[in-house]
Structures are given as structure tokens and as C-alpha cells.
Design a protein around this motif. Structure first.
Motif, mmCIF file in Angstrom:
data_model
loop_
_atom_site.group_PDB
_atom_site.id
_atom_site.type_symbol
_atom_site.label_atom_id
_atom_site.label_comp_id
_atom_site.label_asym_id
_atom_site.label_seq_id
_atom_site.Cartn_x
_atom_site.Cartn_y
_atom_site.Cartn_z
ATOM 1 N N MET A 1 20.210 0.723 -1.072
ATOM 2 C CA MET A 1 19.389 0.330 -0.378
ATOM 3 C C MET A 1 18.011 0.933 -1.460
ATOM 4 O O MET A 1 18.217 2.008 -1.860
ATOM 5 N N LYS A 2 17.400 0.326 -1.026
ATOM 6 C CA LYS A 2 15.428 0.481 -1.702
ATOM 7 C C LYS A 2 14.840 0.565 -0.536
ATOM 8 O O LYS A 2 15.586 0.707 1.148
ATOM 9 N N TYR A 3 13.372 0.956 -0.595
ATOM 10 C CA TYR A 3 12.269 1.450 0.504
ATOM 11 C C TYR A 3 11.456 1.136 -0.051
ATOM 12 O O TYR A 3 11.059 1.391 -0.973
ATOM 13 N N VAL A 4 10.837 0.220 1.022
ATOM 14 C CA VAL A 4 9.799 -0.474 0.819
ATOM 15 C C VAL A 4 8.393 0.229 1.877
ATOM 16 O O VAL A 4 8.334 0.330 2.619
ATOM 17 N N VAL A 5 7.298 0.248 0.887
ATOM 18 C CA VAL A 5 6.026 0.979 1.381
ATOM 19 C C VAL A 5 5.281 -0.076 1.184
ATOM 20 O O VAL A 5 4.919 -0.727 0.671
ATOM 21 N N SER A 6 5.094 -0.958 2.726
ATOM 22 C CA SER A 6 3.317 -1.453 2.549
ATOM 23 C C SER A 6 2.828 -0.632 2.831
ATOM 24 O O SER A 6 2.258 -0.026 3.957
ATOM 25 N N TYR A 7 1.106 -1.013 1.962
ATOM 26 C CA TYR A 7 0.227 -0.145 2.461
ATOM 27 C C TYR A 7 -0.523 -1.628 3.196
ATOM 28 O O TYR A 7 -1.301 -2.786 2.666
ATOM 29 N N GLU A 8 -1.904 -0.758 4.102
ATOM 30 C CA GLU A 8 -2.586 -1.433 4.979
ATOM 31 C C GLU A 8 -4.249 -1.201 4.360
ATOM 32 O O GLU A 8 -4.198 0.038 4.688
ATOM 33 N N SER A 9 -4.587 -2.152 3.567
ATOM 34 C CA SER A 9 -6.274 -1.306 3.239
ATOM 35 C C SER A 9 -6.962 -1.317 4.316
ATOM 36 O O SER A 9 -7.238 -2.235 5.105
ATOM 37 N N ALA A 10 -7.827 -0.006 3.876
ATOM 38 C CA ALA A 10 -8.886 0.250 4.560
ATOM 39 C C ALA A 10 -10.219 -0.884 4.249
ATOM 40 O O ALA A 10 -10.119 -1.377 3.590
ATOM 41 N N ASP A 11 -11.294 -1.056 5.170
ATOM 42 C CA ASP A 11 -12.865 -1.572 5.143
ATOM 43 C C ASP A 11 -12.842 -1.239 3.663
ATOM 44 O O ASP A 11 -13.108 -0.082 3.563
ATOM 45 N N ASN A 12 -13.433 -2.191 2.489
ATOM 46 C CA ASN A 12 -14.259 -1.898 1.514
ATOM 47 C C ASN A 12 -12.785 -0.990 0.546
ATOM 48 O O ASN A 12 -13.717 -0.127 -0.035
ATOM 49 N N VAL A 13 -11.334 -1.413 0.587
ATOM 50 C CA VAL A 13 -11.049 -0.878 -1.290
ATOM 51 C C VAL A 13 -11.590 -1.099 -1.763
ATOM 52 O O VAL A 13 -10.970 -0.555 -2.867
ATOM 53 N N ALA A 14 -12.208 -2.177 -2.273
ATOM 54 C CA ALA A 14 -12.949 -2.313 -3.500
ATOM 55 C C ALA A 14 -13.247 -1.444 -4.003
ATOM 56 O O ALA A 14 -13.257 -0.972 -5.021
ATOM 57 N N GLU A 15 -14.376 -0.704 -3.370
ATOM 58 C CA GLU A 15 -14.779 -0.076 -3.542
ATOM 59 C C GLU A 15 -14.783 1.686 -3.737
ATOM 60 O O GLU A 15 -15.067 1.917 -3.840
ATOM 61 N N ARG A 16 -13.829 1.755 -2.597
ATOM 62 C CA ARG A 16 -13.361 3.194 -2.105
ATOM 63 C C ARG A 16 -12.459 3.329 -3.376
ATOM 64 O O ARG A 16 -11.878 4.882 -3.129
ATOM 65 N N ALA A 17 -11.254 2.638 -3.509
ATOM 66 C CA ALA A 17 -10.486 2.341 -4.636
ATOM 67 C C ALA A 17 -10.752 3.225 -5.688
ATOM 68 O O ALA A 17 -10.302 4.191 -6.273
ATOM 69 N N PRO A 18 -11.455 3.125 -6.330
ATOM 70 C CA PRO A 18 -11.833 3.419 -7.640
ATOM 71 C C PRO A 18 -12.047 5.222 -8.136
ATOM 72 O O PRO A 18 -11.146 5.122 -9.164
ATOM 73 N N GLU A 19 -12.880 5.336 -6.898
ATOM 74 C CA GLU A 19 -12.955 7.084 -6.934
ATOM 75 C C GLU A 19 -11.641 7.756 -7.343
ATOM 76 O O GLU A 19 -11.634 8.764 -7.682
ATOM 77 N N HIS A 20 -10.191 7.226 -6.527
ATOM 78 C CA HIS A 20 -9.704 7.829 -5.877
ATOM 79 C C HIS A 20 -8.265 6.900 -6.761
ATOM 80 O O HIS A 20 -7.089 8.197 -6.987
ATOM 81 N N LEU A 21 -8.777 6.147 -8.153
ATOM 82 C CA LEU A 21 -7.450 5.286 -9.214
ATOM 83 C C LEU A 21 -6.986 6.356 -9.455
ATOM 84 O O LEU A 21 -5.678 6.139 -9.635
ATOM 85 N N PRO A 22 -7.517 7.511 -10.655
ATOM 86 C CA PRO A 22 -7.128 8.174 -11.730
ATOM 87 C C PRO A 22 -5.919 8.859 -10.797
ATOM 88 O O PRO A 22 -4.820 8.934 -11.270
ATOM 89 N N ALA A 23 -6.692 9.832 -9.593
ATOM 90 C CA ALA A 23 -4.881 10.434 -9.242
ATOM 91 C C ALA A 23 -3.979 9.685 -8.524
ATOM 92 O O ALA A 23 -2.656 10.303 -8.875
ATOM 93 N N HIS A 24 -3.926 8.353 -7.916
ATOM 94 C CA HIS A 24 -3.378 7.442 -7.398
ATOM 95 C C HIS A 24 -1.912 7.420 -8.810
ATOM 96 O O HIS A 24 -1.238 6.921 -8.883
ATOM 97 N N LYS A 25 -3.255 6.824 -9.768
ATOM 98 C CA LYS A 25 -2.105 6.655 -10.911
ATOM 99 C C LYS A 25 -1.450 7.657 -11.443
ATOM 100 O O LYS A 25 -0.281 7.001 -11.924
ATOM 101 N N ALA A 26 -1.635 8.417 -11.744
ATOM 102 C CA ALA A 26 -0.920 9.993 -12.308
ATOM 103 C C ALA A 26 0.217 10.072 -11.367
ATOM 104 O O ALA A 26 1.199 10.254 -11.450
ATOM 105 N N ARG A 27 0.144 9.782 -9.876
ATOM 106 C CA ARG A 27 0.889 10.140 -9.159
ATOM 107 C C ARG A 27 2.249 9.131 -9.571
ATOM 108 O O ARG A 27 3.579 9.021 -8.829
ATOM 109 N N LEU A 28 1.745 7.663 -9.269
ATOM 110 C CA LEU A 28 2.786 6.745 -9.829
ATOM 111 C C LEU A 28 3.284 6.746 -10.973
ATOM 112 O O LEU A 28 4.795 6.670 -10.958
#
Length: 91
Positions: free
Chosen positions: A1-28
Motif C-alpha cells: 500500500m502506498k499513499y498518493v497526495v494530490s494537490y489542487e493548484s491555487a490561482d496563479n500558481v506559477a507566480e506564487r510558487a517560486p517564493e516558497h519553492l526553496p523551502a518546499h524543495k528542502a522538505r521534499l
């Protein structure tokens, strides 16, 4: 058994993601390094279709999402965690 997380993007994800990408990548990297995160990726149109990740356990998936900068800062509008029965195809 595995577990799949599906994310639904917020509006303007391409503009919003870069600011938080370093912290998100560190968690990944942290979860992948200890073997809890098996795969992650975005779909062809991340704005419309979001992204997904596959985790080894429900607890790892829940813990990841609970502290993910993308969730905490509204880069994603919502998520689901579902059980997935991986079937290996014999060679």
C-alpha cells in the motif's frame, strides 16, 4: 500500500510558487532522503491539473502536507490523500 497526495493548484500558481519553492524543495529532499517520499511531479498543465506525490505511509503523507510551505502559504488550494494499491507487472 502506498499513499498518493494530490494537490489542487491555487490561482496563479506559477507566480506564487517560486517564493516558497526553496523551502518546499528542502522538505521534499528531507522526506525523499529518509525513504518516505517515493515520487513527485506536476501534470502537463499544473495550473489546471495540479501535482501529485507518492509516499510510503499515510503518516508520512499527512506529516508532509501539514508542514509543506506550499500548503501553509496558499500555493495550493487543497489536497487529497488516497490509498493506492501498487501492482507490479511481471517482466
Amino acid at each position: 500500500m502506498k499513499y498518493v497526495v494530490s494537490y489542487e493548484s491555487a490561482d496563479n500558481v506559477a507566480e506564487r510558487a517560486p517564493e516558497h519553492l526553496p523551502a518546499h524543495k528542502a522538505r521534499l529532499d528531507e522526506y525523499h532522503g529518509r525513504g518516505d517520499l517515493l515520487m513527485i511531479g506536476v501534470f502537463a498543465d499544473p495550473q489546471a491539473d495540479g501535482s501529485m506525490a507518492i509516499f510510503r505511509s499515510r503518516q508520512a503523507a499527512e506529516d508532509f502536507v501539514a508542514g509543506d510551505p506550499f500548503v501553509l502559504n496558499g500555493v495550493v488550494r487543497g489536497y487529497t490523500i488516497r490509498e493506492w494499491n501498487e501492482i507490479l507487472v511481471p517482466e
